[in-house]
Design an enzyme around this catalytic site. Structure first.
Site, PDB file in Angstrom:
ATOM      1  NE  ARG A   1      -3.949  -2.188   1.061  1.00  0.00           N
ATOM      2  CZ  ARG A   1      -3.968  -3.422   0.575  1.00  0.00           C
ATOM      3  NH1 ARG A   1      -3.142  -3.753  -0.392  1.00  0.00           N
ATOM      4  NH2 ARG A   1      -4.812  -4.324   1.026  1.00  0.00           N
TER       5      ARG A   1
ATOM      6  CD  GLU B   1     -12.032 -12.162   5.600  1.00  0.00           C
ATOM      7  OE1 GLU B   1     -11.799 -11.572   4.535  1.00  0.00           O
ATOM      8  OE2 GLU B   1     -11.474 -11.866   6.674  1.00  0.00           O
TER       9      GLU B   1
ATOM     10  CE  LYS C   1     -13.799  -8.711   6.076  1.00  0.00           C
ATOM     11  NZ  LYS C   1     -12.670  -7.972   6.681  1.00  0.00           N
TER      12      LYS C   1
ATOM     13  CB  SER D   1     -14.315  -4.301  -0.336  1.00  0.00           C
ATOM     14  OG  SER D   1     -12.978  -4.319   0.142  1.00  0.00           O
ATOM     15  N   GLY D   2     -13.262  -7.318  -1.143  1.00  0.00           N
ATOM     16  CA  GLY D   2     -12.755  -8.350  -2.046  1.00  0.00           C
ATOM     17  C   GLY D   2     -12.272  -7.882  -3.390  1.00  0.00           C
ATOM     18  N   GLY D   3     -11.690  -6.698  -3.461  1.00  0.00           N
ATOM     19  CA  GLY D   3     -11.171  -6.222  -4.738  1.00  0.00           C
ATOM     20  C   GLY D   3     -12.123  -5.336  -5.512  1.00  0.00           C
TER      21      GLY D   3
ATOM     22  NE  ARG E   1      -7.617  -4.239  -1.423  1.00  0.00           N
ATOM     23  CZ  ARG E   1      -7.440  -5.229  -2.286  1.00  0.00           C
ATOM     24  NH1 ARG E   1      -6.647  -5.065  -3.324  1.00  0.00           N
ATOM     25  NH2 ARG E   1      -8.053  -6.382  -2.138  1.00  0.00           N
TER      26      ARG E   1
END
Length: 341
Positions: free
Chosen positions: A32, A177, A222, A263-265, A294
């Site tokens: 990041r 998750e 999740k 959100s997974g991309g 993100r």
């Protein structure tokens, strides 16, 4: 007196609030920071996360919990205040990522098994003492030719169940998750294949949670949303919402207090739009909210850009994304945008 797991779980999915995933590992946050040409050091990581945690409006109004990396759980702000205390003062709940990452699974090409069960109970007790009241464990499932395999799904499901039981034994709420990857190998699957695999995975996970005697009222799920593979994106907002809700209703017991999506991309805007469509269009037995990394942080990171003079602007960017997702968790994001137009 120890707070009940059920009560903590309900607070984690409080109306209009969601979870900030600030649990990037040292290697992940380096990536990041590389995007803004900033060296990843203990000080730069501290400064970035302090910017987020001291965003008073966002933290008090829109964030119910913060998932921390082990370094951050024990870290202090520049003025010496423990991050855990800053998070608690905002009315948010500190949590901790406890898995040590997904590793290649033997004899299962392009599939992974998450590690970290060794000595987990002892670690959980230490994390509880440090202030963590919930934890997170991520298992990843890839879609591809002849994938996922039953061996991969079952191994990850059993690990999630063992983790969840150990958490509850240590008075910590588990976030479970199981992520069916959007960008798996090769990432060309369509939304219907994602739905099929996700339903298979969630059915398996809840069967194993039951066998492990996990208290479903004291956990949070999740999952991924039902969405096309990264290289095959074409489903619209309403289709994603409809198919995600259908899979959840087929697999998730109503005893579970809440579902906090990853959100997974997805882009920040996509993640918000899909969540809002689910909450506005369907009658659901559980709270649906966000547990984004993100999708909450990207704009704030780029705005901050590693410079102290940009802290206030970075906090405004973070607060805006948190507010948009709060509206999505209430199902009013689209209506509010139309009013403002």
């Amino acid at each position: 007196m120890t707070e009940r797991l059920e009560d903590i779980a309900i607070k984690m999915v409080a109306d209009g609030k969601g979870i900030l995933a600030a649990d990037e590992s040292t290697s992940t946050i380096k990536k990041r920071f590389d995007s803004i040409n900033l060296e990843s050091t203990e000080t730069s990581r501290r400064d970035y996360r302090e910017m987020l945690f001291r965003s008073d409006e966002a933290m008090k109004k829109y964030i119910s919990g913060v998932i921390l990396y082990e370094e951050t759980l024990y870290q202090k702000a520049a003025d010496g205040t423990p991050f855990v205390d800053i998070i608690k003062a905002a009315g948010s709940i500190p949590g901790i990522k406890v898995d040590i990452g997904a590793k290649p699974m033997a004899y299962h090409p392009h599939e992974f098994i998450t590690e970290g069960l060794d000595n987990l109970y002892e670690r959980l007790r230490k994390y509880h003492e440090a202030g963590a009241r919930f934890a997170k464990w991520r298992g990843v499932i890839t879609i591809g030719e002849a994938r996922p395999s039953w061996g991969s799904i079952k191994a990850n499901s059993q690990s999630l169940a063992r983790y969840a039981a150990l958490c509850q034994q240590a008075d910590i709420v588990p976030i479970v998750e199981p992520e069916v990857l959007m960008d798996g190998e090769p990432g060309t699957h369509d939304i219907d294949r994602c739905a099929e695999v996700t339903q298979w995975v969630l059915q398996t996970v809840f069967a194993d949670l039951f066998d492990a005697r996990v208290n479903l009222e004291g956990m949070i799920l999740k999952p991924n949303m039902i969405i096309d593979g990264k290289k095959a994106r074409k489903a619209g907002i309403e289709e994603v919402a409809e198919k995600t809700v259908k899979v959840l209703k087929a697999t998730v017991p109503s005893l579970v207090p809440g579902i906090a999506f990853l959100s997974g991309g997805q882009s920040s805007e996509e993640a918000t739009a899909h969540l809002s469509a689910m909450n506005s269009g369907y009658d659901l037995p559980w709270g649906l909210t966000y547990s984004y990394g993100r999708a909450l942080q990207d704009t704030a990171l780029k705005t901050w850009n590693g410079k102290s003079e940009n802290v206030a602007a970075g906090q405004r960017a973070f607060t805006h994304r948190a507010e948009m997702n709060s509206l999505a968790a209430k199902g009013t994001w689209k209506q509010e945008l139309e009013k403002a137009a």
